[in-house]
Design a protein around this motif. Structure first.
Motif, PDB file in Angstrom:
ATOM      1  N   GLY A   1       0.468  -0.765  -0.166  1.00 58.35           N
ATOM      2  CA  GLY A   1      -0.106  -0.431   0.076  1.00 58.35           C
ATOM      3  C   GLY A   1       1.130   1.457   0.062  1.00 58.35           C
ATOM      4  O   GLY A   1       2.138   1.360   0.024  1.00 58.35           O
ATOM      5  N   GLU A   2       0.187   2.705   0.309  1.00 55.53           N
ATOM      6  CA  GLU A   2       0.651   4.188   0.293  1.00 55.53           C
ATOM      7  C   GLU A   2       1.716   4.064   1.593  1.00 55.53           C
ATOM      8  O   GLU A   2       1.454   3.843   2.502  1.00 55.53           O
ATOM      9  CB  GLU A   2       0.078   5.174   0.167  1.00 55.53           C
ATOM     10  CG  GLU A   2      -0.964   4.724  -1.219  1.00 55.53           C
ATOM     11  CD  GLU A   2       0.310   5.338  -2.347  1.00 55.53           C
ATOM     12  OE1 GLU A   2       1.041   5.742  -2.080  1.00 55.53           O
ATOM     13  OE2 GLU A   2      -0.568   5.757  -3.326  1.00 55.53           O
TER      14      GLU A   2
ATOM     15  N   ALA B   1      -8.883   4.980   3.046  1.00 50.77           N
ATOM     16  CA  ALA B   1      -7.719   5.066   3.155  1.00 50.77           C
ATOM     17  C   ALA B   1      -6.796   4.564   3.555  1.00 50.77           C
ATOM     18  O   ALA B   1      -5.633   4.108   4.192  1.00 50.77           O
ATOM     19  CB  ALA B   1      -7.573   6.827   3.476  1.00 50.77           C
ATOM     20  N   VAL B   2      -7.067   3.882   5.313  1.00 47.55           N
ATOM     21  CA  VAL B   2      -6.591   3.374   6.234  1.00 47.55           C
ATOM     22  C   VAL B   2      -5.665   1.652   5.775  1.00 47.55           C
ATOM     23  O   VAL B   2      -4.944   1.827   5.967  1.00 47.55           O
ATOM     24  CB  VAL B   2      -7.444   3.164   7.391  1.00 47.55           C
ATOM     25  CG1 VAL B   2      -6.539   1.469   8.083  1.00 47.55           C
ATOM     26  CG2 VAL B   2      -7.351   4.332   8.087  1.00 47.55           C
ATOM     27  N   GLY B   3      -7.233   1.406   4.715  1.00 47.40           N
ATOM     28  CA  GLY B   3      -6.596  -0.186   4.703  1.00 47.40           C
ATOM     29  C   GLY B   3      -5.511  -0.160   2.947  1.00 47.40           C
ATOM     30  O   GLY B   3      -5.067  -0.996   2.828  1.00 47.40           O
TER      31      GLY B   3
ATOM     32  N   TYR C   1       1.151   0.938   7.528  1.00 48.86           N
ATOM     33  CA  TYR C   1       1.578   1.469   8.534  1.00 48.86           C
ATOM     34  C   TYR C   1       0.859   1.574   9.416  1.00 48.86           C
ATOM     35  O   TYR C   1      -0.330  -0.117   9.305  1.00 48.86           O
ATOM     36  CB  TYR C   1       0.584   3.349   8.475  1.00 48.86           C
ATOM     37  CG  TYR C   1       1.204   4.145   9.967  1.00 48.86           C
ATOM     38  CD1 TYR C   1       2.264   4.678  10.123  1.00 48.86           C
ATOM     39  CD2 TYR C   1       0.221   3.988  10.993  1.00 48.86           C
ATOM     40  CE1 TYR C   1       2.298   5.275  11.361  1.00 48.86           C
ATOM     41  CE2 TYR C   1       0.737   4.867  11.793  1.00 48.86           C
ATOM     42  CZ  TYR C   1       1.814   5.555  12.132  1.00 48.86           C
ATOM     43  OH  TYR C   1       1.898   6.277  13.350  1.00 48.86           O
ATOM     44  N   ASP C   2       1.992   1.319  10.694  1.00 49.55           N
ATOM     45  CA  ASP C   2       0.955   0.132  11.998  1.00 49.55           C
ATOM     46  C   ASP C   2       0.507   0.918  12.550  1.00 49.55           C
ATOM     47  O   ASP C   2       0.754   1.576  13.898  1.00 49.55           O
ATOM     48  CB  ASP C   2       2.753  -0.557  12.388  1.00 49.55           C
ATOM     49  CG  ASP C   2       1.970  -0.987  13.432  1.00 49.55           C
ATOM     50  OD1 ASP C   2       1.524  -1.154  14.167  1.00 49.55           O
ATOM     51  OD2 ASP C   2       3.589  -1.147  14.825  1.00 49.55           O
TER      52      ASP C   2
ATOM     53  N   ALA D   1      -0.095  15.487  -1.316  1.00 55.66           N
ATOM     54  CA  ALA D   1       0.564  14.103  -2.204  1.00 55.66           C
ATOM     55  C   ALA D   1      -0.110  13.242  -1.887  1.00 55.66           C
ATOM     56  O   ALA D   1      -0.599  12.126  -2.984  1.00 55.66           O
ATOM     57  CB  ALA D   1       2.368  14.132  -3.462  1.00 55.66           C
ATOM     58  N   LEU D   2      -0.067  13.139  -0.772  1.00 58.12           N
ATOM     59  CA  LEU D   2      -1.417  11.834  -0.447  1.00 58.12           C
ATOM     60  C   LEU D   2      -2.244  11.156  -1.047  1.00 58.12           C
ATOM     61  O   LEU D   2      -3.115  10.681  -1.311  1.00 58.12           O
ATOM     62  CB  LEU D   2      -0.289  11.316   1.861  1.00 58.12           C
ATOM     63  CG  LEU D   2      -0.911  10.012   2.284  1.00 58.12           C
ATOM     64  CD1 LEU D   2      -0.198   9.198   0.908  1.00 58.12           C
ATOM     65  CD2 LEU D   2      -0.513  10.294   3.703  1.00 58.12           C
TER      66      LEU D   2
END
Length: 276
Positions: A3-4, A41-43, A47-48, A117-118
């Motif tokens: 993912g991102e 978005a979280v999915g 990121y932890d 940008a994100l």
């Protein structure tokens, strides 16, 4: 995980706290916010999120704050269908998608270039919504904002991270640029600010908080054009919707009730709406 990838630190990283809380609350069967964009978005972010330690109570509290500001924004747009909405320090908040403002509204999301940008990688483009990549304390970005429309200015989860002098300069710059409007933000007393700094999710980011507000009149003395329209204290009698507080755990509900009896604790957190 794919993912991102996100490499945000300090105050920037705190945007992941609010995103994760809104996403988590939106997955609950009794969700208030119903923010599918946040949940999606979280999915998609590598990121932890577990390290932030966000529990159900925090999810509900963050969603409740966002819901109140959403309501204030809707109210302003209903009265000013050709308004500007200026979302300062927007982070990854999906407010423009939750509210779906009418075509006559010009919406501006402002945040650091890497945050914008994100956003562009996570969320679809939307007509009449302009993304401005800049620190809010830099003066240049505001020239893109129309001067001839009333503005609703949102600074959710932003101002406590700015030094006091920068808060005043920023708000004064915005009020000088537009013909009038309203301003909505959250603020914390000195006691509240110190407690937030040690809240595990915030502490884990290394973010530093600066600006505290013990009484809204303090800001009104510095910015006389401000007129207080509404004030909600997180733990006082004029606080948030008790139906939402009832969704929280028993310890959280007990703490809120106890805090409500003690002035210094009942006024630690505020949601404020001003007219200018």
């Amino acid at each position: 995980m794919s993912g991102e990838k996100v490499a945000l630190r300090g105050a920037k990283e705190t945007l992941l706290i609010t995103l994760c809380a809104k996403a988590g609350e939106s997955r609950l069967p009794d969700s208030l916010l119903k923010d599918r964009f946040a949940a999606d978005a979280v999915g998609r972010i590598d990121y932890d999120f577990v390290r932030l330690g966000i529990d159900r109570d925090m999810m509900i509290g963050v969603a409740l704050r966002a819901h109140v500001i959403d309501g204030w924004t809707r109210d302003f747009i209903a009265r000013h269908p050709e308004a500007t909405v200026l979302h300062l320090g927007c982070g990854l908040d999906a407010r423009v998608f939750r509210l779906e403002p009418p075509a006559g509204v010009r919406w501006f999301d402002v945040d650091y270039p890497d945050v914008i940008a994100l956003r562009q990688r996570l969320y679809p483009a939307r007509e009449n919504c302009t993304l401005l990549g800049s620190s809010v304390i830099e003066p240049g970005w505001i020239e893109a904002v129309p001067r001839d429309r009333p503005a609703f200015v949102i600074a959710e989860g932003l101002l406590p991270y700015l030094p006091e002098e920068e808060v005043v300069i920023l708000l004064e710059r915005v009020m000088d640029h537009v013909p009038g409007g309203e301003l909505a933000f959250d603020a914390y007393s000195h006691l509240g600010l110190s407690l937030i700094a040690w809240q595990p999710s915030v502490h884990s980011t290394g973010a530093v908080l600066h600006w505290a507000l013990d009484d809204p009149r303090e800001l009104m003395r510095k910015l006389p054009r401000l007129e207080l329209v509404q004030e909600l204290t997180g733990y006082g009698a004029d606080g948030f919707d008790p139906r939402q507080v009832a969704r929280m755990s028993l310890p959280a509900r007990a703490a809120i009730q106890i805090f409500g009896w003690i002035p210094a604790l009942s006024q630690m957190a505020r949601l404020l709406r001003f007219r200018f």
